[in-house]
Write an enzyme that holds these catalytic residues in place. Sequence first.
Site, short mmCIF file in Angstrom:
data_model
loop_
_atom_site.label_atom_id
_atom_site.label_comp_id
_atom_site.label_asym_id
_atom_site.label_seq_id
_atom_site.Cartn_x
_atom_site.Cartn_y
_atom_site.Cartn_z
N SER A 126 0.84 -1.20 0.00
CA SER A 126 0.00 0.00 0.00
C SER A 126 0.88 1.24 0.00
CB SER A 126 -0.84 -0.03 1.29
OG SER A 126 -1.43 1.21 1.52
N TYR A 150 -1.79 -0.35 11.03
CA TYR A 150 -2.01 -0.99 9.73
C TYR A 150 -0.82 -0.72 8.80
CZ TYR A 150 -3.54 -1.61 4.94
OH TYR A 150 -3.58 -1.97 3.60
N LYS A 154 2.11 -3.36 7.10
CA LYS A 154 2.47 -3.50 5.68
C LYS A 154 3.97 -3.27 5.47
CE LYS A 154 -1.33 -4.72 3.83
NZ LYS A 154 -1.51 -5.94 3.05
P1 NAD Z 1 -10.89 -7.13 1.72
O1 NAD Z 1 -11.09 -7.11 3.19
O2 NAD Z 1 -12.05 -6.89 0.84
O3 NAD Z 1 -10.22 -8.52 1.28
C1 NAD Z 1 -9.38 -9.26 2.13
C2 NAD Z 1 -9.87 -10.70 2.11
O4 NAD Z 1 -9.01 -11.48 2.94
C3 NAD Z 1 -11.30 -10.86 2.66
O5 NAD Z 1 -12.05 -11.64 1.76
C4 NAD Z 1 -11.10 -11.58 3.99
O6 NAD Z 1 -12.20 -12.44 4.29
C5 NAD Z 1 -9.81 -12.33 3.75
N1 NAD Z 1 -9.02 -12.60 4.96
C6 NAD Z 1 -8.65 -11.72 5.92
N2 NAD Z 1 -7.93 -12.34 6.86
C7 NAD Z 1 -7.83 -13.65 6.49
C8 NAD Z 1 -7.22 -14.80 7.05
N3 NAD Z 1 -6.60 -14.74 8.21
N4 NAD Z 1 -7.30 -15.97 6.38
C9 NAD Z 1 -7.96 -16.05 5.20
N5 NAD Z 1 -8.58 -15.00 4.62
C10 NAD Z 1 -8.52 -13.82 5.27
O7 NAD Z 1 -9.70 -6.09 1.39
P2 NAD Z 1 -9.20 -5.55 -0.02
O8 NAD Z 1 -9.57 -4.11 -0.10
O9 NAD Z 1 -9.58 -6.47 -1.11
O10 NAD Z 1 -7.63 -5.60 0.23
C11 NAD Z 1 -6.84 -6.67 -0.24
C12 NAD Z 1 -5.39 -6.39 0.13
O11 NAD Z 1 -4.98 -5.15 -0.43
C13 NAD Z 1 -5.13 -6.27 1.63
O12 NAD Z 1 -3.89 -6.88 1.90
C14 NAD Z 1 -5.06 -4.78 1.87
O13 NAD Z 1 -4.26 -4.47 2.98
C15 NAD Z 1 -4.41 -4.31 0.57
N6 NAD Z 1 -4.71 -2.92 0.24
C16 NAD Z 1 -6.02 -2.51 0.15
C17 NAD Z 1 -6.28 -1.16 -0.16
C18 NAD Z 1 -7.70 -0.66 -0.21
O14 NAD Z 1 -7.89 0.56 -0.12
N7 NAD Z 1 -8.71 -1.50 -0.39
C19 NAD Z 1 -5.23 -0.26 -0.40
C20 NAD Z 1 -3.93 -0.74 -0.32
C21 NAD Z 1 -3.67 -2.07 0.00
C1 WQD Z 2 -9.44 9.94 1.00
C2 WQD Z 2 -9.67 11.42 1.20
C3 WQD Z 2 -9.84 12.07 3.52
C4 WQD Z 2 -13.59 9.92 4.30
C5 WQD Z 2 -6.76 4.91 3.10
C6 WQD Z 2 -5.70 4.23 3.92
C7 WQD Z 2 -4.62 3.69 3.03
C8 WQD Z 2 -5.18 2.81 1.91
C9 WQD Z 2 -6.32 3.47 1.20
C10 WQD Z 2 -5.09 0.47 2.50
C11 WQD Z 2 -8.85 12.02 2.35
C12 WQD Z 2 -11.15 12.33 2.78
C13 WQD Z 2 -12.46 10.45 3.72
C14 WQD Z 2 -14.65 10.80 4.66
C15 WQD Z 2 -13.38 12.65 3.80
N1 WQD Z 2 -5.72 1.58 2.41
N2 WQD Z 2 -12.36 11.80 3.46
N3 WQD Z 2 -14.51 12.13 4.39
O1 WQD Z 2 -6.88 7.98 3.80
O2 WQD Z 2 -6.07 8.24 1.40
O3 WQD Z 2 -6.19 6.01 2.40
O4 WQD Z 2 -7.28 3.97 2.14
O5 WQD Z 2 -3.92 0.26 2.33
O6 WQD Z 2 -3.74 3.00 3.86
O7 WQD Z 2 -5.16 5.18 4.83
O8 WQD Z 2 -8.29 7.15 1.85
O9 WQD Z 2 -10.66 7.15 1.27
O10 WQD Z 2 -10.01 7.28 3.72
O11 WQD Z 2 -9.61 9.25 2.24
O12 WQD Z 2 -13.30 13.86 3.57
O13 WQD Z 2 -15.69 10.38 5.22
O14 WQD Z 2 -11.03 11.63 1.56
O15 WQD Z 2 -9.58 13.10 4.43
O16 WQD Z 2 -8.48 13.31 1.97
P1 WQD Z 2 -6.81 7.45 2.44
P2 WQD Z 2 -9.71 7.64 2.31
#
Ligand code: NAD
Ligand code: WQD
Length: 338
Positions: A126, A150, A154
């Site tokens: 991330s 979190y 990562k």
């Molecule tokens: P999500 O929660 O929708 O998907 C994660 C999946 O993993 C879920 O289906 C959950 O049931 C499963 N899971 C969690 N713990 C588990 C375990 N112990 N054993 C087996 N399954 C398990 O999340 P997502 O948004 O699809 O994110 C996927 C990956 O991408 C994560 O590693 C997350 O940290 C990373 N990521 C997500 C975002 C985002 O904004 N969505 C941004 C950057 C990185």
């Molecule tokens: C986006 C913008 C907020 C909610 C997060 C995690 C990051 C990654 C992606 C997993 C910002 C603003 C938000 C609301 C708002 N996840 N906002 N009102 O913070 O960039 O990233 O998700 O890896 O680790 O930190 O995303 O969607 O929360 O916020 O004004 O109710 O929207 O201040 O400017 P962020 P976000």
Amino acid sequence: MKQRVLLTGGAGYIGSHTYVALIEAGYDVLILDNFSNAARDVPTRLAEITGQSAAVVEADILDRASLDRVFADNKIDAVIHFAAFKSVAESVKKPLVYMQNNVVGLVNLMQSMDQADVRRLVFSSSATVYGNAADVPTPETASLGYGNPYGHSKLVCEQIIEQTIASDPRWSVGVLRYFNPVGAHPSGIIGEDPSGIPDNLMPYVAKVAAGQLPVLSVFGDDYPTPDGTGVRDYIHVVDLAKGHVNSLSALERDGQGHVVNLGTGRGYSVFELIATYARASNRDIPYKIAPRRDGDAASSYADPSLAKTVLGFEAEFDLFDMCRTSWVWMQTAAERAE
Ligand code: NAD
Ligand code: WQD
């Protein structure tokens, strides 16, 4: 012979979209998920999209014996590791739970892979590993840090991967640093389905547009950005899914690992996102200005050039596509719930 890929967390938001992209690219895919954050009917919905039934193992990555069994029973060529917990706010309340699931989970998985002689891995990282990066656009060489448990989990995972590769060059790992994944499959059959009140902007806006939440709080309108609200690099989840297929192909092609950003390189403000979602959904999005949220950066967007050079990856979809597909998903999900 088709390559067989194990998707941990493959029933989740990004995993399910990547599943579709892999099937379309000709891979054989096995999903492993414990359904802690995924709906039970995701495999059925995936079958609806792809026209073939989805192979799924219900298992927990914290259960090493289950992982070993999956590798013993299936010939796996590569793993894409999505399974993790991802809520920043929850991680602050439950740091140990996050370290256990995200860090111990990765260690278990890599040990099990090693034992099974499978050392090709794509890891969901991330942009959070840049901490509150001062440099925007952010290149992969920017300094790393974290602002919450979190993000810390990562960063530790990335370090564990780096040290493992250094200890054994047979590992071939793609580390993908996602910026802000949003949107949904254009069919509306799969999408992001946060339980409760969403932390993130796009799912919150979607629920306000749908009338499920009354008003959006805009966290700060006095940032040093063009309109005063936070700027982020939103990337369509279908583009992100394609990035995983490209990452796997790059590992197959040259065995060389990579650490790359997946973003568009273009930032959009909160106000721009609200206006675009209103246009895409033809709904009003009531909002109010609220105080800044702790730990938020004013602006964050990727330097996407390395992904282009190393993976041949470029995002295709724009913010309207992201909002439009999110809205189609919201409507389809509501119809399904009726
Ligand atoms: P999500 O929660 O929708 O998907 C994660 C999946 O993993 C879920 O289906 C959950 O049931 C499963 N899971 C969690 N713990 C588990 C375990 N112990 N054993 C087996 N399954 C398990 O999340 P997502 O948004 O699809 O994110 C996927 C990956 O991408 C994560 O590693 C997350 O940290 C990373 N990521 C997500 C975002 C985002 O904004 N969505 C941004 C950057 C990185
Ligand atoms: C986006 C913008 C907020 C909610 C997060 C995690 C990051 C990654 C992606 C997993 C910002 C603003 C938000 C609301 C708002 N996840 N906002 N009102 O913070 O960039 O990233 O998700 O890896 O680790 O930190 O995303 O969607 O929360 O916020 O004004 O109710 O929207 O201040 O400017 P962020 P976000």
